[in-house]
Design a protein around this motif. Structure first.
Motif, short mmCIF file in Angstrom:
data_model
loop_
_atom_site.label_atom_id
_atom_site.label_comp_id
_atom_site.label_asym_id
_atom_site.label_seq_id
_atom_site.Cartn_x
_atom_site.Cartn_y
_atom_site.Cartn_z
N VAL C 31 -16.42 -2.79 6.94
CA VAL C 31 -15.86 -1.66 6.19
C VAL C 31 -14.65 -1.10 6.93
O VAL C 31 -14.65 -0.99 8.15
N PHE C 32 -13.60 -0.78 6.16
CA PHE C 32 -12.43 -0.13 6.75
C PHE C 32 -12.54 1.38 6.63
O PHE C 32 -13.10 1.90 5.67
N LEU C 33 -12.01 2.07 7.64
CA LEU C 33 -11.83 3.52 7.53
C LEU C 33 -10.33 3.73 7.43
O LEU C 33 -9.59 3.27 8.30
N THR C 34 -9.89 4.40 6.40
CA THR C 34 -8.45 4.56 6.29
C THR C 34 -8.10 5.98 5.90
O THR C 34 -8.98 6.79 5.60
N GLY C 35 -6.84 6.30 5.97
CA GLY C 35 -6.40 7.66 5.68
C GLY C 35 -5.26 8.05 6.59
O GLY C 35 -5.05 7.40 7.62
N PRO C 36 -4.53 9.09 6.23
CA PRO C 36 -3.35 9.47 7.02
C PRO C 36 -3.72 9.95 8.42
O PRO C 36 -4.88 10.20 8.72
#
Ligand SMILES: Nc1ncnc2c1ncn2[C@@H]1O[C@H](COP(=O)(O)OP(=O)(O)OP(=O)(O)O)[C@@H](O)[C@H]1O
Ligand SMILES: Nc1ncnc2c1ncn2[C@@H]1O[C@H](COP(=O)(O)OP(=O)(O)OP(=O)(O)O)[C@@H](O)[C@H]1O
Ligand SMILES: [Mg+2]
Ligand SMILES: [Mg+2]
Lengths: 292, 217, 217, 292
Positions: C31-36
């Protein structure tokens, strides 16, 4: 301005380090000061004993005043001799007569059985020098005999002299030790700030920009450490003197080496100055690493 | 403005980092340095920053061969250069404000001016209000923004940046690129190491390609 | 395998890093964790690593609530997790070899096994022959590869990675992604923070999107 | 195994730090050892002087043997009295007669003018105690007079006693100081390795994994520092004794406090042990920071 701010910031930021550095200077300065006082006391004790080391030169009956005068001058000229004091047989009689037992014994003689004499004191307690001086005096014409009565405290003087010697050497070693510890701690401080220093260099700080705050920090630590060291020493010595008085009834303040010396501006400035010198030298000694 | 001629660099333990590097960057130009990991990008920037010196060749910046600069002059040369480190190199013993103020303080700028400049810069990178925080306590992207702000704070004539967008999301990277482009528009010569193909191609600027310590093609 | 339920995290100075985080990662998932930047990705990973504890909510890993783990058990919990730090966190006082050997040495592995495993791993990341160098003396991308190799050296059941491709060129990033996928194929659960849209979409794995400390959508 | 390697690695890696730490322990141990020797010498000197402090109790003419025996027992029972030795008038005469001058004087009397006496020695030199003992003796029946002849070295004894006191206090302060310096340096070492420690914790090292190498390092530094400290002290004292002998002719080795003590296994183990205790305590004292 920036310099001052840097020093203050360093104090605030690396409180732990500053504490270590100031603490070491306090220790070093306190030790040195305490050491100086101990040294003074030992010297004082040694001087007191030394004054007791004397040779008594008994003069032949019938020696003329000139002969005695000449003998006195000759003795004074010998190396190691501090003073030669003429004691006439009459003076000796009066001196002995002060003791009632002796008076009784003396009064059993007709006239004065005591000879004229010269009391000789020495500069420093050096066995060889004294022995050769005594031997030299013995060969003089007008001399009947020389009594070197200090033999009994000779052994003690040896000990005290040795203590003085060792104390002196320990003092020198201690100064070096303190310097090493302080400079090592400042080196560690600088080592700890190597990233800071690297960045400073990279944004265009000159050597002086980087070094000066450390040098001023060293001086500030030294000043604080020196002064606090004096305060602590003063407190410790006062407490000690109080305890000594309570337990043995000896009033240490009576020796001039104590409280008066501790409170003299010379001593306070001396300790603060020693702290500053330590701090400054320590920071200068540790500068080599900055540009590595 | 910047001219590398026949530059060789061998690190200790015989690692040949740069071999016969030749390139020029004109005054006011914006040039990318690109190439795979270990190609020598950081080494070229370090040479320009006078952290390292070349083993051979000359590096001319503004008509002086900086590899021959006396060490007393190096600090003053560095004051004309802004540098964004690949690993940020923020000082964790100083607040964010102090980190940004550092290059200005060293030049002896008046504190009012420093305050104004630093606050303006914090505003730009969206960290206004966190000036008294420790840079240890901000996110990776925020650290990178602070590092960039520090490099730009002196409005230096030359700006060197080592992967300044590596830790940033697209939006932040865009903002940062805009800051660089603005500086460039005002006359700053920019040399930027980057892997980001998109940013390079979108910008329309020239790229010097490195591979294994040599300039490609 | 991993389950966040109503997790809140406030840092000192009242910085609300995470607000009501809920998500699950199944065993063996990638699973990826993404966000600014500043969204809270690193914070989530730090919670999983037990470097931080949540102010509220529960974090279940393998049926245990790790926020209630006694501090004596934390080291053993951590041995089951590989972590790639955003800033690498290599030890500059140890050689590259020693850095890689560290997690194995702590578990008391025999030194022959350690040697074999470390050399194989160095081979994989293309740094064979540089094992005795200091990690200070390698390029940014190379540091990142070493950090990844260290996280994978124990073949941990859970792998957490914080922007592991930020400093890498496309080719290297591809290699690294392949290493992660291989580990995942062998059963390792992977949670990776990343900005890189291309990598996320190419991989075909699920992504948890964060913004301002909340899970998006 | 890993533990041993970690310690060796730390030695190699942080050579500079290890140097500082071992150096400080050397300094501390050398100071303590030198201090111990100085203390021994001062005690020796004080004991020697103390033996000279005596009161002479003159016994009334015509006192019976039982009275004298009783008086002796009473004196011995007084607090602070070490020994009371009876000296008959005949013994006293023979003693005095050894000095030819005195012989001349004594022979002018008919018979023996000297009285029977008891020589009293004291345990510790405490002015108050001695004075009250003397006063108590004076009130006894058979006593003619008490001569407390030590007045002249009383002043000196005061000084030496004070030195002993101060030296004892300085010793305690010094141990504390050394401990503080060593623990601070180990704290700095740990502080310097905080990144290392952070990473170790993050890859699953337990508290013991992290602490043990530091503790062993402390012990190793302590052992090395203690032993080197002894070597240095031995060299310094030997050199000093040589110099003292050259300059004053005093053979320090003759005092039992010197070379033999320095070479005794007790002293060597003592110094090495002190080093180890310093290193160990220092590293334990500094452990608090590891998990911050
Ligand atoms: N130790 C800390 N103390 C205070 N605030 C912190 C701390 N660590 C992180 N923060 C703040 O919490 C927020 C989330 O940080 P986090 O590091 O999780 O972001 P991120 O998603 O990893 O960002 P990036 O992509 O830039 O690495 C940010 O605003 C950051 O400044
Ligand atoms: N101080 C040093 N000592 C020895 N070798 C070094 C040193 N610094 C860099 N190198 C080596 O020199 C080569 C070029 O390194 P450089 O840092 O310039 O690469 P880069 O292009 O910046 O790579 P990246 O994109 O990974 O940051 C690499 O092989 C690196 O390992
Ligand atoms: Mg690089
Ligand atoms: Mg992050």
């Amino acid at each position: 301005m920036r310099l001052f701010r840097e020093v203050v910031l360093n104090f605030k930021r690396s409180g732990f380090m500053s504490f270590v550095s100031i603490g070491t200077i306090i220790l070093a300065v306190t030790m040195l000061g305490g050491f100086y006082i101990m040294q003074t006391v030992v010297n004082f004790a040694a001087d007191q004993m030394q004054n007791r080391v004397e040779a008594v030169v008994f003069i032949k009956d019938g020696a003329s005043a000139e002969e005695i005068k000449l003998l006195g001058d000759e003795i004074t000229a010998l190396s190691g001799v501090k003073e030669a004091r003429y004691i006439s047989k009459d003076d000796a009689y009066q001196d002995f007569a002060k003791d009632p037992e002796m008076q009784k014994i003396l009064s059993s003689f007709e006239g004065n059985p005591l000879p004229d004499s010269i009391s000789v004191k020495f500069n420093d307690y050096k066995a060889q020098e004294i022995n050769s001086a005594v031997a030299a005096i013995k060969t003089k014409m007008a001399v009947e005999d020389v009594e070197y009565g200090a033999a009994e405290i000779e052994h003690l003087l040896n000990v005290i002299n040795a203590v003085k010697y060792i104390a002196g050497a320990a003092g020198i070693i201690f100064v070096i030790a303190a310097l090493l510890v302080v400079s090592n701690i400042i080196k560690l401080t600088i080592y700890n700030r190597r990233q800071d220093i690297y960045v400073l260099k990279m944004v265009g700080a000159t050597g002086a920009d980087i070094r000066l705050p450390f040098i001023f920090e060293g001086i500030a630590h030294g000043f604080l450490g020196g002064f606090l060291g004096w305060l602590i020493l003063y407190a410790v010595v006062s407490f000690l003197a109080f305890q000594v008085k309570k337990e043995t009834g000896i009033d240490l303040a009576a020796f001039y080496a104590f409280n008066p010396a501790l409170l003299s501006p010379k001593f306070i400035f001396g300790m603060t100055g020693a702290g500053i010198v330590l701090g400054l030298t320590g920071s200068l000694m540790s500068q080599g690493r900055i540009f590595k | 403005m910047i001219k590398f001629s026949r530059v060789f660099k061998v690190y200790e333990k015989n690692i040949q980092a740069l071999t016969d590097i030749n390139f020029e960057v004109a005054k006011g130009e914006f040039v990318f340095l690109t190439g795979p990991s270990g190609a020598g990008k950081t080494t070229i920037l370090k040479l320009l920053y006078r952290e390292e010196t070349p083993d051979m060749g000359s590096i001319i910046v503004d008509d002086t061969d900086i590899s021959r600069l006396s060490s007393g002059k190096v600090p003053f040369y560095r004051r004309g250069i802004g540098f964004v480190f690949q690993d940020f190199k923020l000082i964790f013993e100083r607040s964010i404000y102090e980190n940004l103020a550092l290059p200005l303080e060293i030049t002896g700028a008046p504190s009012k001016f420093i305050r104004h400049t630093v606050m303006e810069s914090l505003e730009k990178i969206g960290l206004a209000g966190r000036e008294n925080h420790n840079p240890w306590h901000i996110s990776g992207g925020e650290k990178q923004k602070v590092a960039i702000a520090r490099a730009l704070i002196m409005s230096p004539p030359v700006l060197l940046a080592d992967e300044p967008t590596g830790n940033l999301d697209e939006a932040s990277a865009g903002e940062i690129m805009k800051m660089f482009k603005d500086a460039n528009a005002k006359g700053t010569t920019v040399l930027m190491a980057s892997h980001n193909k998109e940013i390079i191609s979108n910008s329309g600027f020239r790229a010097v390609r490195l591979r294994g310590g040599r300039v490609e093609e």
